[in-house]
Scaffold this motif. Structure first.
Motif, PDB file in Angstrom:
ATOM      1  N   ALA A 167       0.853  -1.189   0.000  1.00  0.00           N
ATOM      2  CA  ALA A 167       0.000   0.000   0.000  1.00  0.00           C
ATOM      3  C   ALA A 167       0.887   1.237   0.000  1.00  0.00           C
ATOM      4  O   ALA A 167       1.928   1.261   0.673  1.00  0.00           O
ATOM      5  N   GLY A 168       0.494   2.242  -0.768  1.00  0.00           N
ATOM      6  CA  GLY A 168       1.298   3.443  -0.840  1.00  0.00           C
ATOM      7  C   GLY A 168       0.486   4.642  -1.278  1.00  0.00           C
ATOM      8  O   GLY A 168      -0.652   4.513  -1.756  1.00  0.00           O
ATOM      9  N   VAL A 169       1.058   5.810  -1.109  1.00  0.00           N
ATOM     10  CA  VAL A 169       0.424   7.044  -1.550  1.00  0.00           C
ATOM     11  C   VAL A 169       1.480   7.933  -2.194  1.00  0.00           C
ATOM     12  O   VAL A 169       2.611   8.027  -1.700  1.00  0.00           O
ATOM     13  N   ASP A 170       1.132   8.528  -3.338  1.00  0.00           N
ATOM     14  CA  ASP A 170       1.962   9.537  -3.991  1.00  0.00           C
ATOM     15  C   ASP A 170       1.357  10.903  -3.706  1.00  0.00           C
ATOM     16  O   ASP A 170       0.195  11.162  -4.067  1.00  0.00           O
ATOM     17  N   LEU A 171       2.107  11.763  -3.056  1.00  0.00           N
ATOM     18  CA  LEU A 171       1.704  13.150  -2.839  1.00  0.00           C
ATOM     19  C   LEU A 171       2.331  13.972  -3.960  1.00  0.00           C
ATOM     20  O   LEU A 171       3.555  14.139  -4.010  1.00  0.00           O
ATOM     21  N   LEU A 172       1.497  14.466  -4.875  1.00  0.00           N
ATOM     22  CA  LEU A 172       1.975  15.063  -6.118  1.00  0.00           C
ATOM     23  C   LEU A 172       1.785  16.578  -6.108  1.00  0.00           C
ATOM     24  O   LEU A 172       0.793  17.099  -5.578  1.00  0.00           O
ATOM     25  N   PHE A 173       2.724  17.262  -6.745  1.00  0.00           N
ATOM     26  CA  PHE A 173       2.667  18.705  -6.910  1.00  0.00           C
ATOM     27  C   PHE A 173       2.887  18.979  -8.399  1.00  0.00           C
ATOM     28  O   PHE A 173       4.019  18.950  -8.887  1.00  0.00           O
ATOM     29  N   LEU A 174       1.769  19.218  -9.115  1.00  0.00           N
ATOM     30  CA  LEU A 174       1.785  19.246 -10.568  1.00  0.00           C
ATOM     31  C   LEU A 174       1.318  20.594 -11.095  1.00  0.00           C
ATOM     32  O   LEU A 174       0.426  21.226 -10.529  1.00  0.00           O
ATOM     33  N   ASP A 219       0.126  22.622  -8.230  1.00  0.00           N
ATOM     34  CA  ASP A 219      -1.129  22.299  -7.551  1.00  0.00           C
ATOM     35  C   ASP A 219      -1.052  20.881  -6.987  1.00  0.00           C
ATOM     36  O   ASP A 219      -0.437  19.990  -7.574  1.00  0.00           O
ATOM     37  N   PHE A 220      -1.743  20.672  -5.866  1.00  0.00           N
ATOM     38  CA  PHE A 220      -1.670  19.386  -5.180  1.00  0.00           C
ATOM     39  C   PHE A 220      -2.559  18.351  -5.866  1.00  0.00           C
ATOM     40  O   PHE A 220      -3.671  18.638  -6.295  1.00  0.00           O
ATOM     41  N   ALA A 221      -2.057  17.126  -5.969  1.00  0.00           N
ATOM     42  CA  ALA A 221      -2.811  15.978  -6.448  1.00  0.00           C
ATOM     43  C   ALA A 221      -2.335  14.767  -5.661  1.00  0.00           C
ATOM     44  O   ALA A 221      -1.355  14.850  -4.910  1.00  0.00           O
ATOM     45  N   GLN A 222      -3.009  13.645  -5.830  1.00  0.00           N
ATOM     46  CA  GLN A 222      -2.583  12.454  -5.096  1.00  0.00           C
ATOM     47  C   GLN A 222      -2.903  11.192  -5.876  1.00  0.00           C
ATOM     48  O   GLN A 222      -3.762  11.180  -6.757  1.00  0.00           O
ATOM     49  N   ARG A 223      -2.191  10.148  -5.540  1.00  0.00           N
ATOM     50  CA  ARG A 223      -2.403   8.826  -6.122  1.00  0.00           C
ATOM     51  C   ARG A 223      -2.309   7.793  -5.000  1.00  0.00           C
ATOM     52  O   ARG A 223      -1.324   7.795  -4.242  1.00  0.00           O
ATOM     53  N   LEU A 224      -3.300   6.934  -4.892  1.00  0.00           N
ATOM     54  CA  LEU A 224      -3.308   5.862  -3.911  1.00  0.00           C
ATOM     55  C   LEU A 224      -3.100   4.535  -4.622  1.00  0.00           C
ATOM     56  O   LEU A 224      -3.690   4.301  -5.684  1.00  0.00           O
ATOM     57  N   ILE A 225      -2.278   3.659  -4.051  1.00  0.00           N
ATOM     58  CA  ILE A 225      -1.988   2.353  -4.653  1.00  0.00           C
ATOM     59  C   ILE A 225      -2.132   1.276  -3.588  1.00  0.00           C
ATOM     60  O   ILE A 225      -1.602   1.422  -2.469  1.00  0.00           O
ATOM     61  N   ILE A 226      -2.832   0.199  -3.903  1.00  0.00           N
ATOM     62  CA  ILE A 226      -2.914  -0.961  -3.029  1.00  0.00           C
ATOM     63  C   ILE A 226      -2.842  -2.214  -3.887  1.00  0.00           C
ATOM     64  O   ILE A 226      -3.417  -2.248  -4.985  1.00  0.00           O
ATOM     65  N   GLY A 227      -2.109  -3.225  -3.418  1.00  0.00           N
ATOM     66  CA  GLY A 227      -1.954  -4.422  -4.234  1.00  0.00           C
ATOM     67  C   GLY A 227      -1.501  -5.611  -3.418  1.00  0.00           C
ATOM     68  O   GLY A 227      -1.207  -5.515  -2.219  1.00  0.00           O
ATOM     69  N   TYR A 228      -1.438  -6.726  -4.100  1.00  0.00           N
ATOM     70  CA  TYR A 228      -0.964  -7.971  -3.496  1.00  0.00           C
ATOM     71  C   TYR A 228      -0.038  -8.656  -4.487  1.00  0.00           C
ATOM     72  O   TYR A 228      -0.312  -8.696  -5.694  1.00  0.00           O
ATOM     73  N   GLU A 229       1.072  -9.214  -3.972  1.00  0.00           N
ATOM     74  CA  GLU A 229       2.027  -9.916  -4.811  1.00  0.00           C
ATOM     75  C   GLU A 229       2.273 -11.318  -4.260  1.00  0.00           C
ATOM     76  O   GLU A 229       2.514 -11.487  -3.056  1.00  0.00           O
ATOM     77  N   GLY A 230       2.179 -12.320  -5.141  1.00  0.00           N
ATOM     78  CA  GLY A 230       2.405 -13.695  -4.726  1.00  0.00           C
ATOM     79  C   GLY A 230       3.874 -14.067  -4.719  1.00  0.00           C
ATOM     80  O   GLY A 230       4.744 -13.295  -5.139  1.00  0.00           O
ATOM     81  N   ASP A 231       4.166 -15.304  -4.263  1.00  0.00           N
ATOM     82  CA  ASP A 231       5.556 -15.709  -4.119  1.00  0.00           C
ATOM     83  C   ASP A 231       6.238 -16.010  -5.448  1.00  0.00           C
ATOM     84  O   ASP A 231       7.448 -16.216  -5.490  1.00  0.00           O
TER      85      ASP A 231
END
Length: 290
Positions: A31-38, A72-84
């Motif tokens: 899980a992660g978040v990108d805090l963007l300034f575009l 200007d502020f923007a954002q990107r949220l990421i969530i995922g799952y990775e197998g072995d």
């Protein structure tokens, strides 16, 4: 553009083939978040397509630009799952929702040269759902993705306050005084390739990422020179390009890994009816891996 798309698709397929043979066993949730300034950009040609296109016969020429804060502020949220075995799934949501200034100049055959100012609401949302495949090749860690994107883009005049709107009343032949501009809504395939490698120490890596999406949908266009304001234009294709490059640090703890990075980002939403909307700036990323 079509040739570039074919090259990226081919690179994705080659990467998937390479990654399928050597994978990085790192199973778990991410899980992660990108805090963007575009900084958004829309050229004079784009402004003309957004506000003055589709049969406005009285206008001889139109030019303009948009300008908000420098970033200007923007954002990107990421969530995922990775197998072995390196395969996985992920969902990404990008949103940019800001007010930007508009400055334009129109050469009208009846009213002459008219200067216009006002504010626009620029709202972009993109939701990606995709499969991922990770693997190692020499010292590089590679990730290839393929899936689908839903997106909505709105470039509309702000009429929430009389001082914010564009003064279309300066023209003698305008017939619509609601919010002008365009809205696109559509979906289509999206693919990406990302590569990273350690530099200096094992905890710090350089990474680069390229993504493209081909979206199909419809545009709703609102013109001050059209009775009732809006018409729907079906069967519109929008080509989206995204590029990121930067540095990322990964630190291991007992039950999770913590990631922190900084990167440069550029986007281009390529469509005649959307103008030539583009973004560039930088982002700060943070996330965890279980």
């Amino acid at each position: 553009m079509k040739r570039s798309l074919r090259w990226l698709l081919a690179a994705t397929l080659v990467a998937v083939g390479i990654l399928g043979s050597r994978t990085q066993a790192d199973e778990g949730l991410r899980a992660g978040v990108d805090l963007l300034f575009l900084s958004p950009k829309l050229s004079s040609t784009g402004i003309g397509n957004v506000f003055y296109g589709q049969g406005v016969g009285a206008i001889d020429a139109a030019s303009g630009s948009i300008s908000g804060s420098e970033l200007d502020f923007a954002q990107r949220l990421i969530i995922g799952y990775e197998g072995d075995q390196g395969g996985g799934v992920q969902v990404r949501w990008f949103t940019f929702d800001n007010q930007v200034g508009y400055n334009g100049e129109v050469d009208h055959e009846t009213d002459g040269l008219v200067s216009l100012t006002g504010f626009l609401n620029l709202d972009v949302d993109a939701l990606d759902a995709e499969f991922t495949q990770r693997g190692e090749f020499n010292v590089w860690d590679w990730v290839a993705t393929a899936g689908a994107r839903y997106a909505r883009v709105s470039i509309r005049e702000d009429i929430s306050d009389p001082g914010m709107d564009i003064d279309w009343e300066s023209f003698s032949d305008t017939v619509w005084f609601g919010s002008t501009g365009v809205q696109f809504e559509g979906a289509g395939p999206t693919v990406s390739v990302e590569g990273s490698r350690p530099i200096f120490t094992d905890e710090i890596s350089f990474f680069g990422r390229a993504r493209t999406s081909l979206l199909y949908g419809e545009v709703e266009q609102f013109s001050a020179w059209r009775a009732g304001g809006g018409i729907i234009i079906p069967d519109e294709f929008v080509q989206v390009w995204e590029v990121q490059a930067g540095l990322q640090m990964e630190r291991e703890y007992d039950s999770f890994d913590w990631l922190l990075g900084i990167f440069w980002e550029a986007q281009r939403w390529d469509s005649q009816l959307l103008g030539d909307l583009a973004f560039h700036g930088f982002g700060i990323n943070t996330g965890i891996e279980y």
